[in-house]
Design a protein around this motif. Structure first.
Motif, PDB file in Angstrom:
ATOM      1  N   PRO A   1       6.511 -25.229 -20.425  1.00  0.00           N
ATOM      2  CA  PRO A   1       5.201 -25.451 -21.067  1.00  0.00           C
ATOM      3  C   PRO A   1       4.179 -26.090 -20.123  1.00  0.00           C
ATOM      4  O   PRO A   1       3.005 -25.716 -20.133  1.00  0.00           O
ATOM      5  CB  PRO A   1       5.533 -26.387 -22.229  1.00  0.00           C
ATOM      6  CG  PRO A   1       6.961 -26.082 -22.552  1.00  0.00           C
ATOM      7  CD  PRO A   1       7.611 -25.771 -21.235  1.00  0.00           C
ATOM      8  N   LEU A   2       4.630 -27.005 -19.291  1.00  0.00           N
ATOM      9  CA  LEU A   2       3.682 -27.649 -18.372  1.00  0.00           C
ATOM     10  C   LEU A   2       3.218 -26.660 -17.297  1.00  0.00           C
ATOM     11  O   LEU A   2       2.027 -26.583 -16.985  1.00  0.00           O
ATOM     12  CB  LEU A   2       4.312 -28.898 -17.719  1.00  0.00           C
ATOM     13  CG  LEU A   2       3.374 -29.687 -16.804  1.00  0.00           C
ATOM     14  CD1 LEU A   2       2.151 -30.225 -17.554  1.00  0.00           C
ATOM     15  CD2 LEU A   2       4.111 -30.867 -16.129  1.00  0.00           C
TER      16      LEU A   2
ATOM     17  N   SER B   1      -7.402 -33.591 -20.132  1.00  0.00           N
ATOM     18  CA  SER B   1      -6.718 -33.195 -18.919  1.00  0.00           C
ATOM     19  C   SER B   1      -5.505 -32.331 -19.280  1.00  0.00           C
ATOM     20  O   SER B   1      -5.012 -32.363 -20.411  1.00  0.00           O
ATOM     21  CB  SER B   1      -6.294 -34.454 -18.165  1.00  0.00           C
ATOM     22  OG  SER B   1      -6.120 -34.153 -16.812  1.00  0.00           O
ATOM     23  N   PHE B   2      -5.031 -31.565 -18.293  1.00  0.00           N
ATOM     24  CA  PHE B   2      -4.028 -30.506 -18.535  1.00  0.00           C
ATOM     25  C   PHE B   2      -2.689 -30.995 -19.089  1.00  0.00           C
ATOM     26  O   PHE B   2      -1.961 -30.249 -19.725  1.00  0.00           O
ATOM     27  CB  PHE B   2      -3.769 -29.753 -17.233  1.00  0.00           C
ATOM     28  CG  PHE B   2      -3.043 -30.579 -16.197  1.00  0.00           C
ATOM     29  CD1 PHE B   2      -3.723 -31.456 -15.358  1.00  0.00           C
ATOM     30  CD2 PHE B   2      -1.658 -30.505 -16.083  1.00  0.00           C
ATOM     31  CE1 PHE B   2      -3.049 -32.233 -14.424  1.00  0.00           C
ATOM     32  CE2 PHE B   2      -0.971 -31.289 -15.152  1.00  0.00           C
ATOM     33  CZ  PHE B   2      -1.680 -32.152 -14.331  1.00  0.00           C
ATOM     34  N   TYR B   3      -2.331 -32.259 -18.828  1.00  0.00           N
ATOM     35  CA  TYR B   3      -0.970 -32.703 -19.140  1.00  0.00           C
ATOM     36  C   TYR B   3      -0.751 -33.041 -20.608  1.00  0.00           C
ATOM     37  O   TYR B   3       0.341 -33.401 -21.018  1.00  0.00           O
ATOM     38  CB  TYR B   3      -0.617 -33.928 -18.281  1.00  0.00           C
ATOM     39  CG  TYR B   3      -1.667 -35.023 -18.340  1.00  0.00           C
ATOM     40  CD1 TYR B   3      -1.802 -35.821 -19.473  1.00  0.00           C
ATOM     41  CD2 TYR B   3      -2.538 -35.252 -17.268  1.00  0.00           C
ATOM     42  CE1 TYR B   3      -2.776 -36.811 -19.552  1.00  0.00           C
ATOM     43  CE2 TYR B   3      -3.515 -36.239 -17.336  1.00  0.00           C
ATOM     44  CZ  TYR B   3      -3.626 -37.009 -18.470  1.00  0.00           C
ATOM     45  OH  TYR B   3      -4.591 -37.985 -18.557  1.00  0.00           O
ATOM     46  N   HIS B   4      -1.791 -32.985 -21.417  1.00  0.00           N
ATOM     47  CA  HIS B   4      -1.673 -33.407 -22.814  1.00  0.00           C
ATOM     48  C   HIS B   4      -0.861 -32.441 -23.662  1.00  0.00           C
ATOM     49  O   HIS B   4      -1.021 -31.234 -23.589  1.00  0.00           O
ATOM     50  CB  HIS B   4      -3.056 -33.576 -23.445  1.00  0.00           C
ATOM     51  CG  HIS B   4      -3.732 -34.849 -23.061  1.00  0.00           C
ATOM     52  ND1 HIS B   4      -4.614 -34.925 -22.014  1.00  0.00           N
ATOM     53  CD2 HIS B   4      -3.640 -36.092 -23.577  1.00  0.00           C
ATOM     54  CE1 HIS B   4      -5.052 -36.175 -21.906  1.00  0.00           C
ATOM     55  NE2 HIS B   4      -4.465 -36.908 -22.834  1.00  0.00           N
ATOM     56  N   MET B   5      -0.025 -33.005 -24.508  1.00  0.00           N
ATOM     57  CA  MET B   5       0.759 -32.211 -25.442  1.00  0.00           C
ATOM     58  C   MET B   5      -0.113 -31.831 -26.639  1.00  0.00           C
ATOM     59  O   MET B   5      -0.987 -32.597 -27.036  1.00  0.00           O
ATOM     60  CB  MET B   5       1.929 -33.065 -25.915  1.00  0.00           C
ATOM     61  CG  MET B   5       2.950 -32.320 -26.672  1.00  0.00           C
ATOM     62  SD  MET B   5       4.384 -33.408 -26.816  1.00  0.00           S
ATOM     63  CE  MET B   5       5.440 -32.286 -27.681  1.00  0.00           C
TER      64      MET B   5
ATOM     65  N   TYR C   1       5.204 -33.477  -9.811  1.00  0.00           N
ATOM     66  CA  TYR C   1       4.955 -33.836 -11.213  1.00  0.00           C
ATOM     67  C   TYR C   1       5.707 -32.864 -12.132  1.00  0.00           C
ATOM     68  O   TYR C   1       6.315 -33.269 -13.130  1.00  0.00           O
ATOM     69  CB  TYR C   1       3.452 -33.798 -11.482  1.00  0.00           C
ATOM     70  CG  TYR C   1       3.043 -34.302 -12.851  1.00  0.00           C
ATOM     71  CD1 TYR C   1       3.310 -35.610 -13.239  1.00  0.00           C
ATOM     72  CD2 TYR C   1       2.378 -33.471 -13.755  1.00  0.00           C
ATOM     73  CE1 TYR C   1       2.942 -36.079 -14.491  1.00  0.00           C
ATOM     74  CE2 TYR C   1       1.999 -33.932 -15.010  1.00  0.00           C
ATOM     75  CZ  TYR C   1       2.284 -35.233 -15.370  1.00  0.00           C
ATOM     76  OH  TYR C   1       1.915 -35.695 -16.615  1.00  0.00           O
ATOM     77  N   LEU C   2       5.694 -31.587 -11.749  1.00  0.00           N
ATOM     78  CA  LEU C   2       6.453 -30.574 -12.493  1.00  0.00           C
ATOM     79  C   LEU C   2       7.954 -30.834 -12.370  1.00  0.00           C
ATOM     80  O   LEU C   2       8.706 -30.715 -13.343  1.00  0.00           O
ATOM     81  CB  LEU C   2       6.136 -29.181 -11.942  1.00  0.00           C
ATOM     82  CG  LEU C   2       4.896 -28.493 -12.517  1.00  0.00           C
ATOM     83  CD1 LEU C   2       4.428 -27.385 -11.588  1.00  0.00           C
ATOM     84  CD2 LEU C   2       5.193 -27.942 -13.910  1.00  0.00           C
TER      85      LEU C   2
ATOM     86  N   LYS D   1      -1.066 -23.170 -15.123  1.00  0.00           N
ATOM     87  CA  LYS D   1      -1.536 -21.818 -14.772  1.00  0.00           C
ATOM     88  C   LYS D   1      -2.686 -21.381 -15.672  1.00  0.00           C
ATOM     89  O   LYS D   1      -3.657 -20.783 -15.203  1.00  0.00           O
ATOM     90  CB  LYS D   1      -0.386 -20.820 -14.892  1.00  0.00           C
ATOM     91  CG  LYS D   1       0.619 -20.919 -13.750  1.00  0.00           C
ATOM     92  CD  LYS D   1       1.704 -19.878 -13.930  1.00  0.00           C
ATOM     93  CE  LYS D   1       2.654 -19.833 -12.760  1.00  0.00           C
ATOM     94  NZ  LYS D   1       3.892 -19.095 -13.112  1.00  0.00           N
ATOM     95  N   SER D   2      -2.581 -21.713 -16.950  1.00  0.00           N
ATOM     96  CA  SER D   2      -3.617 -21.264 -17.892  1.00  0.00           C
ATOM     97  C   SER D   2      -4.962 -21.920 -17.595  1.00  0.00           C
ATOM     98  O   SER D   2      -6.006 -21.441 -18.026  1.00  0.00           O
ATOM     99  CB  SER D   2      -3.197 -21.539 -19.334  1.00  0.00           C
ATOM    100  OG  SER D   2      -3.326 -22.925 -19.598  1.00  0.00           O
TER     101      SER D   2
END
Ligand code: 4AD
Ligand code: MG
Length: 443
Positions: free
Chosen positions: A379-380, A340-344, A397-398, A385-386
């Protein structure tokens, strides 16, 4: 003595009502009164045996012609299975009885007479019949044992997190943001707006960190899983934890300690239930093994299942590798494309996330997923967006990243997945009293 009086629950006669467990523990009382359900019945010669069940266990009741009055003997002989009864009599040590104790009935009252039990061997033609009759079939020995183990697992989590200073929170299940991607969202009509049933409380946990630092949660999660497998439910309970100032290493240590603690607890308190299920549960040695995603890919390939770098690990690959393990293990360094998108990600490897799956051994598959989150705003935003997602959908969340967000990590573990492995169940449905799957929303 018969006991026709006292249906209002008042104590009658000299004997207080004991739970079966109390009686089996005390043993030395001369007489006792117990109540419960007729789980089974058998007759030999002039003796009728009833297997009595209450919430705490099983007890053998006997009624002997000539010893018990004719009235008592007849009512024991005729009582239908699953009727609720109250029995009073003499307590006798008997090695052949389960628990080593038998109650020789001289008083017997039917509190609730049952109709003929519908789940007979001839009626059970299919698994779906049993699921259709689940409101009744959950009285079976194995179901009861499973639910007690499940409760022990959940109770262990409560104790573990409390001891570690985590605050238990709750979060809404009506939500608008997709934590784990749009494809498994259940949509609900919400007063002219669209809402979804929550897939995970993770975002709410992250919000709660600023005030509480270490939080955990235990509540239902929903997934519109279009797969009929032995490990997917559409509604399940999830244990999630989130911690500030914890990197992915600390996150994995937390998970392995929790799992070891829960197993230990079940071994300590639920030996009888494990025996009923025929489960040999091993205490995992810590630290658990860590296998990098790439390494696992090679291991799976050597066992005959190949998959491309970047794909989520196919169930079969996970199963093959876990069959050769006796303890759960982590699969680390998942590619971003499978997450998922939130991973570092790692600074020097932007395609690799600081995340891991915890996999159960013996082919049971994924128990938990966890990782370190992107904790900075830009970065988030860029990540969202990416991946062609609308930043507006994740506005709050942002926002969390604008007002003091330290590095942090967390994980989620399915209660039924954990129970399935610990209790050694073929199908995850057995780990739920009333399972919800693609084809079942009743009973
Ligand atoms: O791996 P998942 O999708 O991860 C998350 O939801 C994260 N947001 C959790 C977090 O980091 N706070 O789900 C977590 C766990 C899985 O490992 C699995 O045990 C269980 O939830 N799970 C299911 N259990 C039963 N049926 C399903 N359909 C499940 N989907 C996930
Ligand atoms: Mg997962």
């Amino acid at each position: 003595m018969t006991m026709s009086e006292g249906r209002d629950g008042r104590e009658k006669g000299a004997e207080h009502s004991l739970s079966i467990r109390e009686l089996l523990t005390l043993r030395s009382v001369p007489r006792a009164r117990v109540r419960g359900w007729v789980a089974g019945k058998a007759g030999v010669g002039g003796v009728v045996f009833v297997m009595l069940r209450d919430g705490s266990g099983y007890l053998q009741i006997s009624a002997k012609k000539g010893v018990a009055s004719q009235d008592v003997f007849n009512s024991v002989r005729e009582v239908p299975r699953e009727s609720v009864v109250e029995v009073v009599g003499a307590v006798r040590e008997d090695k052949r009885a389960p628990g080593g104790v038998e109650l020789a009935a001289d008083g017997f009252e039917v509190i609730s007479r049952a109709e003929p039990w519908p789940i007979t061997k001839t009626a059970v033609q299919s698994r779906s019949y049993l699921l259709e009759m689940r409101h009744l079939s959950i009285r079976g020995r194995k179901s009861i044992a499973t639910m007690k183990i499940r409760a022990e697992v959940m109770g262990a989590c409560f104790d573990y997190f409390r001891d570690k200073g985590f605050t238990l929170i709750s979060a809404p299940t009506f939500v608008q943001a997709a934590v784990e991607g749009g494809s498994t969202l259940f949509e609900v009509a919400y007063f002219g707006k669209k809402a979804y049933l929550s897939q995970s409380a993770q975002f709410y946990e992250e919000a709660a960190l600023a005030g509480l630092e270490k939080v955990w949660i235990c509540q239902p999660a929903f997934r519109a899983e279009k797969s009929r497998t032995a490990k997917h439910l559409t509604e399940f309970w999830m244990i999630e934890a989130e911690r500030a100032f914890a990197d992915q290493e600390a996150n994995m240590r937390l998970q392995e300690e929790l799992v070891a603690f829960a197993v230990e607890r079940v071994l300590e308190r639920r030996q009888d239930e494990l025996a009923i299920l025929g489960r040999k549960l091993l205490r995992p040695e810590l630290p658990l093994e860590r296998i990098a995603y790439d390494e696992l890919r090679e291991m799976a390939a050597s066992k005959g299942t190949q998959f491309a770098y970047g794909e989520d690990i196919p169930t079969e690959a996970e199963r093959l590798v876990s069959l050769s393990r006796e303890a759960p293990f982590f699969v680390t360094e998942f590619p971003l494309s499978a997450r998922s998108f939130y991973h570092m990600t790692y600074d020097d490897r932007p395609e690799v996330t600081k995340s891991a799956d915890l996999i159960a051994p013996e082919g049971y598959g994924e128990l938990a997923t966890g990782g370190q989150r992107i904790s900075e705003y830009y970065p988030l935003l860029q990540r969202i967006k990416s991946q062609d997602m609308p930043p507006e959908a994740f506005s709050w969340y942002l926002d969390l990243r604008k007002y003091g967000m330290p590095y942090h990590s967390g994980f989620g573990m399915g209660v039924e997945r954990a129970t399935r492995w610990i209790a050694g169940l073929k199908n995850i449905r057995s780990a739920s009293l009333f399972p919800r799957t693609m084809t079942r929303v009743s009973p």
